[in-house]
Enzyme design. Structure first.
Site, PDB file in Angstrom:
ATOM      1  N   ASP A 174       1.028  -1.532   0.192  1.00 54.98           N
ATOM      2  CA  ASP A 174      -0.290   0.254  -0.459  1.00 54.98           C
ATOM      3  C   ASP A 174       0.942   1.383   0.035  1.00 54.98           C
ATOM      4  OD1 ASP A 174       0.515  -0.716   2.480  1.00 54.98           O
ATOM      5  OD2 ASP A 174      -0.709  -0.263   3.766  1.00 54.98           O
ATOM      6  N   GLU A 207       7.404   8.469 -19.234  1.00 55.87           N
ATOM      7  CA  GLU A 207       8.769   7.691 -19.390  1.00 55.87           C
ATOM      8  C   GLU A 207       8.781   6.580 -18.607  1.00 55.87           C
ATOM      9  OE1 GLU A 207       8.542  11.433 -21.569  1.00 55.87           O
ATOM     10  OE2 GLU A 207       7.983  10.962 -19.962  1.00 55.87           O
ATOM     11  N   PHE A 214      14.608  13.042 -21.541  1.00 52.16           N
ATOM     12  CA  PHE A 214      13.003  13.038 -20.410  1.00 52.16           C
ATOM     13  C   PHE A 214      12.996  11.587 -19.994  1.00 52.16           C
ATOM     14  CE2 PHE A 214      10.230  15.085 -23.709  1.00 52.16           C
ATOM     15  CZ  PHE A 214      11.138  16.723 -23.660  1.00 52.16           C
TER      16      PHE A 214
END
EC number: 2.2.1.1
Length: 626
Positions: A156, A370, A396
């Site tokens: 979680d 990305e 990127f």
């Protein structure tokens, strides 16, 4: 699936409960032996792992890497002992080996890696497992068109990572109904409660908002888990999330649901009593045999891919290397049907749209995400199912560096193509200019770094990458540059090209991409002044052809100039300095971009930042004066 998969009989339910408790005992013993380990995270997931490995998943016990096996990814890699414990119960690891957890020379590391045959990808850096699971599921559904399913167990706490939700969006968009993500909602993180604690309904709402079929279950109720996994198998055109409410440290008195036990074994003086308590709850000594998989994955070959024809370019033709990338990929796709291309919504800039037009069924649009694109590529490439090329503006890839780093640990065979490199990107602006990418990819273990300088060398780089084990990065540029090699030229990894030389060369100039062409122009100007220089195209920056560089340097009086469209740090100049560091009397003068660039025309920016023809001529002149 048969009806009893949805509602197992009483005996099966008890065996699954008992198996979960044996997994807890194995985890206790392993973490006590190592003196550390995330025991409490293992205990919260025991029933989930028991049901998956001994009721739901289909796989060959003696062949964990079989292409038809269901896949399991432990995204919360810190719970590795429960995974190792499962394989003890399967019979692939001995109980004595399990006690070597975390020890030097043991493959049972703190976080699982593919050094183990039942681990497809390394995990431990949280938030990445689901992205790789997406790649596996996409490959199974659309490329292999096979029956295997993919299960990803997540914590979680890791749902705070944005990459998790990138993966959620991808799986929903591509209707990955062969993918199941399990959230182990045990309330506690490493240093305190997770943000939502036991707000399992909020996790459910989030999953449903992303278009996932979602079930909320008691994660310690094996019957409920069996039912949920069976229901997931019946759903079409949607991935499934199972939100399992659990308790960290389940079954251990005074530790269950208590804070400050993350990463700690139970005290050794309490271990025997705790094991006996858990053993007292075990009612059977039986094991369930995993179901065999449906064997319907296609036979494939991804090795020894040959060029179907020589590159179709002539010396003097002008074309950008990033456009050549798209053309070369389309050609490679004709040579092998397992070549796939992934894009981050840049196909019209990186020219991967050429591949998409010719091979649309093997093109994966990953949108502007990305991190997930790299994870999906890693997943697609597991078990040798594809030859994956992922392309984006090289700048990127910086946001996906952790995924790349983990890919290296995973021993992944993926290929990354970075376009829009350096200030030569010009008027597209500084935010689009990759000036750190060589430093980044050079730092990745076993990563081959290509820097082609014309169309011929770019096409060769694509084919070499497709046949190279490990990660590969190919750096391409936006400006059109002249073809300088003939179609018959041969290229090899780690072999530079001496593209200009003479008997009276005074200086060795090393450039790549656009700066190689600046260097050649400088050489032409200098020759008119009676100064002969040697020009080298390194082709690969890693591995670097140190032998050619050193021999050329010695032949030119130890004078070397490097010129690159990249920052000085981590680039070609530093690579060359490292290569010649043990050689006396070799001096390297580095020309590189410094400072933050700005928008402008390519020629203006090359000159402004000191890497143009004019600056190379000046550097040669200065070097000869010393």
């Amino acid at each position: 699936m048969m009806a009893n998969d949805a509602k197992p009989d009483v005996k099966t339910v008890q065996v699954l409960r008992d198996t979960a408790n044996r997994l807890r005992i194995h985890s206790i013993r392993a973490t006590c032996a190592s003196g550390s380990g995330q025991l409490t995270s293992c205990c919260s997931a025991a029933e989930v792992v028991s049901v998956l490995f001994f009721h739901t998943m289909k796989y060959k016990q003696t062949d964990p890497e079989h292409p038809d096996n269901d896949r399991f990814i432990l995204s919360r890699g810190h719970a590795a002992p429960i995974l190792y414990a499962a394989w003890v119960e399967v019979g692939d690891i001995s109980e004595s080996d399990l006690l070597n957890l975390r020890k030097l020379h043991s493959d049972l590391e703190r976080h699982p890696t593919p050094r183990l045959p039942f681990v497809d990808v390394a995990t431990g850096s949280l938030g990445q497992g689901l992205g790789t699971a997406c790649g596996m599921a996409y490959t199974g559904k659309y490329l292999d068109k096979a029956s295997y399913r993919v299960f990803c167990l997540m914590g979680d706490g890791e749902s705070s990572e944005g990459s998790v939700w990138e993966a959620f969006a991808f799986a929903s968009h591509y209707n990955l109904d062969n993918l199941v993500a399990v959230f182990d909602v045990n309330r506690l993180g490493q240093s305190g409660p997770a943000p939502l604690e036991h707000g399992a309904d909020i996790y459910q709402n989030c999953c449903e908002a992303f278009g996932w079929n979602t079930y909320l279950v008691d994660g310690h109720d094996v019957e409920a888990l069996c039912q949920a996994f069976w229901q997931a198998s019946q759903v079409k055109n949607k991935p499934t999330a199972i939100v399992a409410k659990t308790f960290k440290g389940r079954g251990i008195p005074n530790i269950e649901d208590a804070e400050n036990w993350h990463g700690k074994p139970v005290p050794k003086e309490r271990a025997d009593a705790i094991v006996k308590l858990i053993e007292s709850q075990i009612q059977t000594n039986e094991n369930l045999i995993p179901k065999s998989p449906v064997e319907d994955s296609p036979q494939i070959s991804i090795t020894d891919i040959k060029m179907t024809s020589p590159p179709a370019y002539k010396v003097g033709d002008k074309i950008a290397t990033q456009k050549t990338y798209g053309l070369a990929l389309a050609k490679l796709g004709r040579a092998n049907e397992r070549v796939i291309v992934l894009s981050g919504d840049t196909m019209n800039s990186t020219f991967s749209e050429i591949f998409r037009k010719e091979h649309p069924e093997r093109f994966i649009e990953c949108i502007i995400a990305e991190q997930n694109m790299v994870s999906v590529a890693l997943g697609c490439a597991t078990r040798g199912r594809t030859i994956a090329f992922a392309g984006a503006f090289a700048a990127f890839f910086t946001r996906a560096f952790d995924q790349l780093r983990m890919g290296a640990i995973s021993q992944a065979n993926i290929n990354l193509i970075g376009s829009h490199c350096g200030v030569s990107t010009g008027e597209d602006g500084v935010s689009q200019m990759a000036l750190e990418d060589l430093a980044m990819f050079r730092s990745i273990p076993n990563c081959t770094v290509f820097y082609p300088s014309d169309a011929i060398s770019t096409e060769h780089a694509i084919y070499l990458a497709a046949n190279t084990k490990g990660m590969c990065f190919i750096r391409t540029s936006q400006p059109e540059t002249a073809v300088i090699y003939t179609p018959q030229e041969n290229f090899e990894i780690g072999q530079a090209k001496v593209v200009r030389h003479g008997v009276n060369d005074k200086v060795t100039v090393i450039g790549a991409g656009v700066t190689l062409h600046e260097a050649l122009e400088a050489a032409d100007h200098l020759s008119q002044q009676g100064i002969s220089v040697r020009v080298i195209d390194p082709f690969t920056i890693k591995p670097l052809d140190a032998a050619t560089i050193i021999s050329s340097a010695k032949a030119t009086g130890g004078r070397v100039i490097t010129v690159e469209d990249h920052y000085r740090e981590g680039g070609i100049g530093e690579a060359v300095c490292a290569a010649v560091s043990r050689e006396p009397d070799i001096l390297v003068h580095q020309l590189a971009v410094s400072g933050v660039p700005q928008r402008g025309k390519t020629s203006e920016l090359l000159d402004m930042f000191g890497i143009s023809t004019r600056h190379i001529i000046a550097a040669v002149t200065l070097t000869l004066m010393k």
